[in-house]
Design a protein around this motif. Structure first.
Motif, mmCIF file in Angstrom:
data_model
loop_
_atom_site.group_PDB
_atom_site.id
_atom_site.type_symbol
_atom_site.label_atom_id
_atom_site.label_comp_id
_atom_site.label_asym_id
_atom_site.label_seq_id
_atom_site.Cartn_x
_atom_site.Cartn_y
_atom_site.Cartn_z
ATOM 1 N N HIS A 195 10.635 -6.146 -4.824
ATOM 2 C CA HIS A 195 11.310 -5.754 -3.589
ATOM 3 C C HIS A 195 12.226 -6.872 -3.104
ATOM 4 O O HIS A 195 13.358 -6.621 -2.666
ATOM 5 C CB HIS A 195 10.284 -5.408 -2.514
ATOM 6 C CG HIS A 195 10.889 -4.829 -1.277
ATOM 7 N ND1 HIS A 195 11.339 -3.532 -1.206
ATOM 8 C CD2 HIS A 195 11.148 -5.388 -0.058
ATOM 9 C CE1 HIS A 195 11.847 -3.300 0.007
ATOM 10 N NE2 HIS A 195 11.736 -4.412 0.713
ATOM 11 N N GLU A 200 16.325 -6.852 -2.403
ATOM 12 C CA GLU A 200 16.940 -7.313 -1.161
ATOM 13 C C GLU A 200 17.996 -8.376 -1.436
ATOM 14 O O GLU A 200 19.069 -8.371 -0.812
ATOM 15 C CB GLU A 200 15.866 -7.857 -0.217
ATOM 16 C CG GLU A 200 14.941 -6.757 0.302
ATOM 17 C CD GLU A 200 13.999 -7.252 1.378
ATOM 18 O OE1 GLU A 200 13.549 -8.413 1.279
ATOM 19 O OE2 GLU A 200 13.714 -6.476 2.307
ATOM 20 N N HIS A 229 15.455 1.083 0.752
ATOM 21 C CA HIS A 229 15.285 0.536 -0.604
ATOM 22 C C HIS A 229 13.841 0.086 -0.792
ATOM 23 O O HIS A 229 13.200 -0.386 0.145
ATOM 24 C CB HIS A 229 16.245 -0.630 -0.871
ATOM 25 C CG HIS A 229 16.084 -1.782 0.086
ATOM 26 N ND1 HIS A 229 16.687 -1.818 1.322
ATOM 27 C CD2 HIS A 229 15.376 -2.936 -0.006
ATOM 28 C CE1 HIS A 229 16.379 -2.934 1.945
ATOM 29 N NE2 HIS A 229 15.571 -3.638 1.162
ATOM 30 N N TYR A 230 13.358 0.265 -2.015
ATOM 31 C CA TYR A 230 11.999 -0.138 -2.363
ATOM 32 C C TYR A 230 11.968 -0.742 -3.757
ATOM 33 O O TYR A 230 12.582 -0.223 -4.694
ATOM 34 C CB TYR A 230 11.036 1.059 -2.329
ATOM 35 C CG TYR A 230 10.686 1.507 -0.937
ATOM 36 C CD1 TYR A 230 9.708 0.836 -0.200
ATOM 37 C CD2 TYR A 230 11.347 2.576 -0.351
ATOM 38 C CE1 TYR A 230 9.393 1.239 1.094
ATOM 39 C CE2 TYR A 230 11.041 2.992 0.942
ATOM 40 C CZ TYR A 230 10.064 2.308 1.651
ATOM 41 O OH TYR A 230 9.769 2.697 2.930
ATOM 42 N N GLY A 231 11.246 -1.850 -3.848
ATOM 43 C CA GLY A 231 10.874 -2.422 -5.134
ATOM 44 C C GLY A 231 9.393 -2.755 -5.077
ATOM 45 O O GLY A 231 8.721 -2.496 -4.067
ATOM 46 N N GLU A 288 5.965 -4.934 -4.781
ATOM 47 C CA GLU A 288 5.432 -6.177 -4.261
ATOM 48 C C GLU A 288 5.046 -7.058 -5.452
ATOM 49 O O GLU A 288 4.807 -6.563 -6.551
ATOM 50 C CB GLU A 288 4.195 -5.916 -3.387
ATOM 51 C CG GLU A 288 4.462 -5.075 -2.152
ATOM 52 C CD GLU A 288 4.437 -3.577 -2.426
ATOM 53 O OE1 GLU A 288 4.189 -3.188 -3.583
ATOM 54 O OE2 GLU A 288 4.658 -2.799 -1.485
ATOM 55 N N SER A 300 0.665 -3.692 -7.712
ATOM 56 C CA SER A 300 1.950 -2.978 -7.781
ATOM 57 C C SER A 300 2.226 -2.418 -9.168
ATOM 58 O O SER A 300 3.012 -1.481 -9.314
ATOM 59 C CB SER A 300 3.092 -3.897 -7.359
ATOM 60 O OG SER A 300 3.397 -4.852 -8.362
ATOM 61 N N TYR A 352 6.725 4.808 -4.736
ATOM 62 C CA TYR A 352 7.894 4.272 -4.030
ATOM 63 C C TYR A 352 8.971 5.335 -3.827
ATOM 64 O O TYR A 352 9.700 5.301 -2.822
ATOM 65 C CB TYR A 352 8.448 3.060 -4.775
ATOM 66 C CG TYR A 352 7.465 1.909 -4.833
ATOM 67 C CD1 TYR A 352 7.132 1.194 -3.685
ATOM 68 C CD2 TYR A 352 6.840 1.560 -6.028
ATOM 69 C CE1 TYR A 352 6.219 0.146 -3.726
ATOM 70 C CE2 TYR A 352 5.929 0.514 -6.081
ATOM 71 C CZ TYR A 352 5.621 -0.183 -4.930
ATOM 72 O OH TYR A 352 4.708 -1.215 -4.980
#
Length: 224
Positions: free
Chosen positions: A120, A124, A139-141, A143, A148, A158
Motif C-alpha cells: 500500500h 501511495e 487505492h489499495y495495496g 499491508e 496480507s 481489496y
C-alpha cells in the motif's frame, strides 16, 4: 450529439504492468537476497529466492524460514522493507516508469481506483511521485504483513474494499495477469486483460471479459 452512457459506473486498475512498468526479475531477486542478508543468511538457495519473488504463500514462507531457522515475521519484515526500497530506487532513477497511456484515464466519465498486490505504501509513493493521485478516488495495496499474503489477489478482499469506497454496482477491473482475471470473476466484476509487451504471450485458464492493447482501448470500451 448524444453522449452514450458509460457501460460501468467505476473502473478499478491493477498497478504493476498496467499503470507502471513491472519490476524486473533481477531487481526483485536482488531485493530478496538483501533481505536474507539482513537476517544473517548470506547464501540463500536460488530456489528459495525464486519462491520469495514468485507469489510466496504463508505456508511456503514458513518452509523457507524453517530451513534457515528464521522467524517468519522477522524475515518478512526485512523482505518487505528491502523490496519496497529497491522499487522506489528504480522509480527515482528512471529505471522504471509509468506508461504513457495512463493519461487517458482522465477521460473516463466514472470514478476510478487502484487495487494492487504491491505494498500500500508503494502505491501511495507511485501516485505522489508521478502526480497521478487526481485520477483515482481510492487505492489499495497490501499491508507489509504475512497476513496480507492471504488477502492478495485472487482473493477479493481489496477489490471489495475499493468497490465499497466507490459505492459501485457495476465495475470493471483492469489487469495484466490471470490472478487479476480470477479475482474480478470472484468479485462479480467484468475484467480487462491489457496485453502489454511483458505479457504478450500469456495464455489463460480463466478468460477475461475483454482483451485490449492499451488503456486507450479501456476508455473506449467503458464509453462505448
Amino acid at each position: 450529439m448524444t453522449v452514450p452512457e458509460p457501460t460501468y459506473d467505476a473502473v478499478l486498475f491493477d498497478n504493476d504492468g498496467v499503470l507502471v512498468e513491472p519490476p524486473s526479475a533481477d531487481t526483485q531477486s536482488e531485493a530478496a537476497r538483501a533481505a536474507f542478508r539482513a537476517v544473517g543468511v548470506d547464501d540463500p538457495s536460488r530456489q528459495h529466492v525464486d519462491a520469495i519473488v514468485s507469489g510466496v504463500t504463508p505456508a511456503v514462507l514458513d518452509e523457507i524460514c524453517t530451513a534457515y531457522d528464521l522467524d517468519a515475521e522477522t524475515f518478512w519484515e526485512a523482505r518487505e522493507r528491502h523490496d519496497e526500497a529497491f522499487q522506489l530506487d528504480a522509480f527515482r532513477d528512471g529505471t522504471r516508469g509509468c506508461y504513457d497511456d495512463i493519461t487517458s484515464i482522465a477521460d473516463l466519465p466514472v470514478d476510478c481506483g487502484v487495487v494492487s498486490n504491491n505494498h500500500h505504501s508503494t502505491i501511495e509513493f507511485i501516485l505522489t511521485f508521478f502526480e497521478l493521485g487526481a485520477l483515482f478516488e481510492t487505492h489499495y495495496g497490501r499491508e507489509m504483513t504475512v497476513e496480507s499474503l492471504r488477502l492478495k489477489k485472487p482473493n477479493t478482499h481489496y477489490l471489495e474494499r475499493a468497490l465499497a469506497d466507490l459505492e459501485a454496482e457495476s465495475a470493471l477491473y483492469v489487469g495484466d495477469s490471470e490472478s487479476d482475471i480470477v479475482a474480478a470473476e470472484r468479485a462479480g466484476l467484468d475484467s480487462v486483460f491489457v496485453r502489454r509487451a511483458h505479457c504478450r504471450d500469456v495464455t489463460f485458464e480463466t478468460s477475461p471479459t475483454y482483451e485490449v492493447e492499451d488503456l486507450h482501448d479501456v476508455v473506449a470500451r467503458v464509453c462505448s
